[in-house]
Design an enzyme around this catalytic site. Sequence first.
Site, PDB file in Angstrom:
ATOM      1  N   TYR A 134      -1.342   0.502  10.169  1.00 49.49           N
ATOM      2  CA  TYR A 134      -1.568  -0.107   8.853  1.00 49.49           C
ATOM      3  C   TYR A 134      -0.369   0.143   7.939  1.00 49.49           C
ATOM      4  O   TYR A 134       0.159  -0.792   7.320  1.00 49.49           O
ATOM      5  CB  TYR A 134      -2.839   0.457   8.227  1.00 49.49           C
ATOM      6  CG  TYR A 134      -3.048   0.024   6.798  1.00 49.49           C
ATOM      7  CD1 TYR A 134      -3.515  -1.253   6.514  1.00 49.49           C
ATOM      8  CD2 TYR A 134      -2.762   0.882   5.732  1.00 49.49           C
ATOM      9  CE1 TYR A 134      -3.704  -1.665   5.206  1.00 49.49           C
ATOM     10  CE2 TYR A 134      -2.945   0.479   4.422  1.00 49.49           C
ATOM     11  CZ  TYR A 134      -3.405  -0.799   4.158  1.00 49.49           C
ATOM     12  OH  TYR A 134      -3.580  -1.207   2.855  1.00 49.49           O
ATOM     13  N   LYS A 144       2.397  -2.583   6.257  1.00 52.76           N
ATOM     14  CA  LYS A 144       2.673  -2.714   4.825  1.00 52.76           C
ATOM     15  C   LYS A 144       4.139  -2.425   4.516  1.00 52.76           C
ATOM     16  O   LYS A 144       4.723  -3.036   3.603  1.00 52.76           O
ATOM     17  CB  LYS A 144       1.763  -1.779   4.042  1.00 52.76           C
ATOM     18  CG  LYS A 144       0.291  -2.197   4.034  1.00 52.76           C
ATOM     19  CD  LYS A 144       0.074  -3.555   3.384  1.00 52.76           C
ATOM     20  CE  LYS A 144      -1.412  -3.848   3.145  1.00 52.76           C
ATOM     21  NZ  LYS A 144      -1.631  -5.166   2.527  1.00 52.76           N
ATOM     22  N   SER A 181       0.820  -1.203   0.000  1.00 55.40           N
ATOM     23  CA  SER A 181       0.000   0.000   0.000  1.00 55.40           C
ATOM     24  C   SER A 181       0.851   1.250   0.000  1.00 55.40           C
ATOM     25  O   SER A 181       1.939   1.284   0.595  1.00 55.40           O
ATOM     26  CB  SER A 181      -0.903   0.017   1.233  1.00 55.40           C
ATOM     27  OG  SER A 181      -1.555   1.259   1.380  1.00 55.40           O
TER      28      SER A 181
END
Length: 237
Positions: free
Chosen positions: A141, A145, A131
């Site tokens: 998050y 990633k 991402s």
Amino acid sequence: MTHTVLVTGGTSGIGRAIAAAFAADGAEVFVTGRGPETVGQAAKELEVHGVVCDGTDAGQVASLAARFDTLDVLVNAAGGLTRPPAEGASLDEVLAVWQANLAQNLISAVLTTAAVQDRFTDGASVISIGSIGAERGGGAYGASKAALAAWNATLSAQLAPRGVTCNVISAGYIAGTNFFQGKMTDERHQALVEETHDKRPGAVEDIAATAHFLASSGARHITGQTLHVNGGAYTTR
């Protein structure tokens, strides 16, 4: 010869589009998800094999791996966003959010790849979905990633001597998925589009086409890389 492809998180969004692309090319495709109903529906609609599997559960992943004698393509598309803890959250709440993001976006890929790597054929491909959040301070998050990309570099060094390529597709803003859990506003959508050079949101088909290329004979010397597919919203040089 028919290729065997495993797409984790293949019941919706990017994973589903990738599964559809390989199925359309004649591959024997397996998709996984955690819900029996969604797995069954996706398998029926895409005309692929569906397997209920939580990629963060080592026992379930081992059972998944036992289904394969050989594997040509693994796509680690399972993942998701766990919302950050509220201001003033307890340490236990902070820990839970970080553990959930790491489990969904990193550990699931690590476990699945470790479970099936002895089944990879010469010329196999491992493709993991990253991402743009990894480049933009995306909290737990984004950190998960970023860790996925770091792990991929190590994985490539381990598997490349066997003829197996390992790459990450770092996706930018992709419209039409449930990633934002219904919280995408028109204003936010427009702002994300304006960040791009081509002035359009990404589509799941953009990522699917890139994954299909990375598994092709034309990409055999591409490994250990993070490919940014974001319309220019984040550029490398």
